[in-house]
Scaffold this motif. Structure first.
Motif, short mmCIF file in Angstrom:
data_model
loop_
_atom_site.label_atom_id
_atom_site.label_comp_id
_atom_site.label_asym_id
_atom_site.label_seq_id
_atom_site.Cartn_x
_atom_site.Cartn_y
_atom_site.Cartn_z
N THR A 100 0.33 -128.91 -52.99
CA THR A 100 1.32 -127.95 -52.51
C THR A 100 1.57 -128.55 -51.33
O THR A 100 2.57 -127.88 -50.49
N GLU A 101 0.72 -129.28 -50.46
CA GLU A 101 0.93 -129.82 -49.06
C GLU A 101 1.58 -130.98 -49.24
O GLU A 101 1.16 -132.14 -49.78
N ASP A 129 -4.49 -131.24 -51.78
CA ASP A 129 -3.66 -130.04 -52.47
C ASP A 129 -2.34 -130.53 -52.47
O ASP A 129 -1.66 -130.89 -51.52
N ARG A 185 10.62 -127.25 -50.59
CA ARG A 185 9.92 -127.97 -49.47
C ARG A 185 9.83 -129.59 -49.87
O ARG A 185 9.95 -130.17 -49.07
N TRP A 186 9.65 -129.78 -50.99
CA TRP A 186 9.58 -131.13 -51.64
C TRP A 186 11.03 -131.61 -51.68
O TRP A 186 10.93 -132.85 -51.46
N GLN A 224 1.18 -136.00 -44.50
CA GLN A 224 1.69 -136.91 -43.38
C GLN A 224 2.00 -138.34 -43.52
O GLN A 224 1.33 -138.97 -44.44
#
Length: 174
Positions: free
Chosen positions: A77-78, A75, A107-108, A81
């Motif tokens: 949008t995530e 996804d 967030r990005w 890691q």
């Protein structure tokens, strides 16, 4: 769309560094714009193409010119890691799937690196439909990034679209 057309749409991209760069392609699909960007990046650059369709990602080559391309099925949008700091983030016909664009971009912008450049390719429309649920015009995109502290907005070009009036490309930087 053919890769040559995609290259033409984003060919005005002005990169701030001549050294190799690391870019993300969020919502890469089969990589039309991944390939186009690979032709424009400095030698030794890398692109990480992210899409939830692993079958689409398999159609993207691992190298174009001197740019290495890797893929991640997931996804977009995530944030994956262990992601290295990025120079730029490209979204081609993908940001129109995001309802809360400011929260998503924030967030990005903050992780994994502060304030990457953005390359956005999008339909120039105000009308939503099942394929473009949350459209954003060039002016709305510029206003959105200005609210996030970005001061340089350049519309690189536009081309006719089969589905809406036009597709535009914009480069957004500090």
């Amino acid at each position: 769309m053919k890769t040559e057309t995609a290259i033409g749409l984003i060919s005005g991209l002005k990169l701030t560094e001549e050294d190799s760069q690391f870019w993300l392609d969020l919502g890469a699909g089969e990589g039309t714009f991944t390939k186009a960007l690979a032709h424009l990046l400095p030698a030794g650059s890398e692109i990480l193409a992210i899409d939830q369709s692993s079958s689409s990602l398999r159609k993207i080559p691992t190298h174009i010119a001197s740019t290495q391309i890797s893929t991640h099925a997931g996804d977009f949008t995530e944030i994956p890691q262990g992601l290295s700091p990025v120079n730029g983030i490209m979204m081609a016909n993908a940001i129109h799937y995001i309802r809360e664009k400011e929260a998503f971009l924030s967030r990005w912008i903050e992780a994994p690196t502060a304030k990457p450049a953005f390359l956005i390719i999008e339909y120039d429309t105000h009308r939503s439909n099942s394929w473009v649920p949350y459209p954003i015009s060039p002016q709305a995109l510029e206003d959105l990034f200005a609210s996030l502290g970005y001061q340089q907005f350049e519309k690189l070009g536009e081309i006719p679209s089969l589905y809406h009036n036009k597709i535009y490309a914009a480069h957004i930087n500090l």
